[in-house]
Write an enzyme that holds these catalytic residues in place. Structure first.
Site, mmCIF file in Angstrom:
data_model
loop_
_atom_site.group_PDB
_atom_site.id
_atom_site.type_symbol
_atom_site.label_atom_id
_atom_site.label_comp_id
_atom_site.label_asym_id
_atom_site.label_seq_id
_atom_site.Cartn_x
_atom_site.Cartn_y
_atom_site.Cartn_z
ATOM 1 N N CYS A 90 0.679 -1.266 -0.122
ATOM 2 C CA CYS A 90 0.116 -0.078 0.518
ATOM 3 C C CYS A 90 0.201 0.964 0.154
ATOM 4 C CB CYS A 90 -0.954 0.050 1.476
ATOM 5 S SG CYS A 90 -1.855 1.099 1.563
ATOM 6 N N GLN A 317 -7.839 21.176 6.868
ATOM 7 C CA GLN A 317 -6.612 19.944 7.560
ATOM 8 C C GLN A 317 -7.359 18.979 8.364
ATOM 9 O OE1 GLN A 317 -3.428 21.137 7.299
ATOM 10 N NE2 GLN A 317 -3.735 23.254 6.716
ATOM 11 N N GLU A 367 -7.032 33.813 -0.859
ATOM 12 C CA GLU A 367 -7.871 32.563 -1.924
ATOM 13 C C GLU A 367 -7.917 32.662 -2.738
ATOM 14 O OE1 GLU A 367 -6.634 29.904 0.167
ATOM 15 O OE2 GLU A 367 -8.442 28.931 -2.386
ATOM 16 N N ASP A 416 0.735 30.790 3.170
ATOM 17 C CA ASP A 416 1.064 29.134 3.023
ATOM 18 C C ASP A 416 0.316 29.342 2.020
ATOM 19 O OD1 ASP A 416 0.425 27.170 4.190
ATOM 20 O OD2 ASP A 416 -1.547 26.997 5.014
ATOM 21 N N CYS A 443 3.767 22.971 3.094
ATOM 22 C CA CYS A 443 4.089 22.224 2.792
ATOM 23 C C CYS A 443 4.892 21.909 1.716
ATOM 24 C CB CYS A 443 2.768 21.536 2.421
ATOM 25 S SG CYS A 443 2.196 22.096 0.549
HETATM 26 N N1 SAH Z 1 -4.205 28.511 4.980
HETATM 27 C C1 SAH Z 1 -4.980 26.882 4.185
HETATM 28 C C2 SAH Z 1 -5.016 26.090 3.375
HETATM 29 C C3 SAH Z 1 -3.279 26.604 2.349
HETATM 30 S S1 SAH Z 1 -2.803 25.394 1.361
HETATM 31 C C4 SAH Z 1 -4.836 26.678 5.797
HETATM 32 O O1 SAH Z 1 -4.045 26.628 6.472
HETATM 33 O O2 SAH Z 1 -6.039 25.961 5.722
HETATM 34 C C5 SAH Z 1 -3.053 26.512 -0.435
HETATM 35 C C6 SAH Z 1 -4.402 27.757 -0.533
HETATM 36 O O3 SAH Z 1 -3.817 27.893 -1.859
HETATM 37 C C7 SAH Z 1 -5.411 26.797 -1.060
HETATM 38 O O4 SAH Z 1 -6.452 27.083 -0.666
HETATM 39 C C8 SAH Z 1 -5.162 27.069 -2.690
HETATM 40 O O5 SAH Z 1 -6.520 26.575 -3.301
HETATM 41 C C9 SAH Z 1 -4.893 28.187 -2.585
HETATM 42 N N2 SAH Z 1 -3.938 29.416 -4.307
HETATM 43 C C10 SAH Z 1 -3.056 28.039 -4.661
HETATM 44 N N3 SAH Z 1 -3.020 28.780 -6.093
HETATM 45 C C11 SAH Z 1 -3.721 30.335 -5.787
HETATM 46 C C12 SAH Z 1 -3.339 31.663 -6.345
HETATM 47 N N4 SAH Z 1 -2.430 31.315 -7.252
HETATM 48 N N5 SAH Z 1 -3.791 32.082 -5.436
HETATM 49 C C13 SAH Z 1 -4.336 32.332 -4.265
HETATM 50 N N6 SAH Z 1 -4.557 31.274 -3.579
HETATM 51 C C14 SAH Z 1 -3.978 30.370 -4.390
#
Ligand code: SAH
Length: 489
Positions: A90, A317, A367, A416, A443
């Site tokens: 897996c 998350q 976002e 993030d 990440c």
């Molecule tokens: N900070 C949040 C999620 C981070 S994940 C938490 O902790 O739950 C990264 C996020 O970036 C995702 O929701 C994705 O949709 C967004 N994202 C990706 N590319 C982007 C862009 N070019 N402009 C704005 N947001 C973006």
């Protein structure tokens, strides 16, 4: 150490197909381990530093080779017995054979190496260290940590070696479980899984038995036939709500009524059932239509003092408890003041924004996904938070001087981004803003290191790394979350 007189390393005659013996030295990228043969680097997946192994070369490049593990001749001290019987086949948790402490060390090391090699940063000279990885707090947290699992149905079942060796007659035309790595069409029929909960595994077994008894056909990934496609289970960490999403190829009211009756009788803990219809070829749990069969169609989970509504397709998350610890680090690093204006960039459904909102004056979240922004607004309202503004759009287009003029100059940036990191233009804009504090959550330490390098170059090293904290949200995998605090130099 090499001296000027020493001969250059002679490259061993490693041909593809050669069988070699190696002692693994250290962890490398993507969960592989690395050995050196006369200075030449060989990567082996499935091996652990300290192992003496026999392996077969299958890839041969100028500066490195990759070899497939054939046999562990002398096991490393870092090895442990994997808990799951499906481990070898897996792809769900590739690291179950490594002691958890060693997994945490490896993640700390990976962050340091990314910053050094990709970021070109000399941490020692900068006087900063990567802190030890914050791991799951108790041993139960290293298993059963996911609040969401997405299982797949398949008409082509992948058999494990021990299933074949058992000599039993096995039904090869029905599987419900996880895909084997690299196979889009074949699925392991999982009778156990330690990622979500005992209950979730029991539900998987129940659904399989029900489907087989009723003769419902699983999806055939090559022929594009069959009815059952995915089973998504959401089990929030801090509430007793339970969501089941059955993804089917087409809508069948009669079948769904039968499934719903059975589910309510055998698994009364389920609070909502959703039927997503996906008749497309793509293997996703998204679909063109969504029917709420019973319940509210959503579940709730908590992070800190806040409650979040989670729709079937919403991003949340997957490891609630460790995500809370990640956010604790964000709060510590951001060093909030009551008058702070905070930008939460790449804010998803606003979980970070809401968690920090009561400590600052105002938060502006950005976002890309419109639906996530709507969730963020709804979450703010449901939690009585009124000092957050969420803006939908692409950072690249949105994050301009005009944006800053409209929303005011931020004191703190929380960043993030997705795995790919920030667009270089976005890094430039961050550099131009010169906020007082930057907290960069990532990440992917590689792209984080690259972005930092750019930021340092653009600001002529105008920022100083004050702290680096990896957090483990995904035990038994090579995935790392890393938080870096930057302040003006
Ligand atoms: N900070 C949040 C999620 C981070 S994940 C938490 O902790 O739950 C990264 C996020 O970036 C995702 O929701 C994705 O949709 C967004 N994202 C990706 N590319 C982007 C862009 N070019 N402009 C704005 N947001 C973006």
């Amino acid at each position: 150490m090499e001296t000027p007189n020493s001969a250059p390393p002679t490259r061993p005659r490693l041909k593809r197909g050669a069988e070699i013996e190696l002692t693994l030295e250290k962890f490398a990228d993507r969960g592989k381990s690395l050995a050196r043969l006369d200075g030449y680097v060989v990567f082996v997946a499935g091996a652990v530093p300290g192992d003496r192994v026999r392996a077969k070369v299958f890839k041969r490049k100028k500066s490195f080779a990759e070899a497939r593990l054939l046999e562990v001749l002398e096991p490393s001290d870092l090895r442990t017995e994997p808990r799951c019987e499906y481990f070898a086949a897996c792809g769900g948790c590739k690291w179950q054979h490594v002691e958890y402490e060693a997994q945490l060390d490896m993640k700390q090391q990976a962050v340091a190496e990314a910053l050094a090699h990709t970021g070109g940063l000399d941490l020692e000279a900068l006087g900063v260290e990567v802190r030890p990885t914050l791991g799951a707090e108790d041993t139960s947290g290293i298993y059963f940590y996911r609040n969401k699992m997405e299982f797949s149905f398949a008409a082509q079942r992948w058999l494990t070696d021990w299933e074949i060796a058992s000599g039993e007659t096995l039904d090869k035309t029905f599987a419900l479980g996880l895909h084997v790595p690299g196979r889009f069409d074949k699925v392991l029929d999982l009778k156990a899984c330690y990622l979500q909960s005992e209950w979730s595994a029991r539900l998987v077994n129940g659904v399989r038995a029900f489907a087989k008894e009723h003769g419902w056909e699983p999806w055939h990934a090559r022929n594009h036939t069959g009815f059952l496609r995915h089973l998504v289970i959401r089990t929030p960490a801090h509430t007793d709500e339970r969501m089941v999403v059955l993804v089917t190829n087409g809508y069948d009211a009669e079948r769904m009524a039968a499934f719903s009756d059975w589910l309510r009788a055998d698994f009364p803990e389920v609070t909502t059932l959703i039927n997503t219809v996906n008749t497309g070829v793509a293997q996703t749990a998204y679909g063109e239509a969504m029917h709420t069969v019973f319940g509210s169609g959503v579940v709730h989970d908590r992070m800190g003092d806040y409650t979040f509504e989670i729709a079937p397709n919403a991003f949340f998350q997957t490891n609630t408890k460790q995500a809370e610890r990640l956010y604790d680090v964000v709060v510590e690093f951001a060093d909030f003041k009551p008058d702070d204006l905070v930008y939460d960039l790449y804010c998803g459904a606003g979980t970070i924004s809401l968690t920090v909102a009561n400590q600052v004056k105002r938060v502006v979240g950005v976002e890309l996904i419109e639906e996530a922004v709507q969730n963020a607004r709804a979450n703010a309202e449901a939690n009585g938070v009124d000092n957050c503004t969420f803006v939908a759009g692409d950072m690249l287009e949105l994050f301009t001087p005009a944006f800053v003029e409209e929303h005011r100059h931020p004191d703190v940036l929380i960043i993030d981004p997705p795995r790919a990191g920030m667009h270089p233009k976005v890094v430039e804009q961050v550099a131009a803003l010169r906020p007082e504090r930057i907290v960069y959550v990532s990440c992917n330490p590689q792209t984080q290191a690259m972005d930092l390098k750019r930021l340092m170059d653009t600001t002529a090293a105008g920022y100083r790394i004050e702290a680096i904290q990896p957090v483990d949200l995904f035990p038994h995998t090579h995935h790392i979350e890393n938080v870096i605090k930057l302040v003006p130099a």
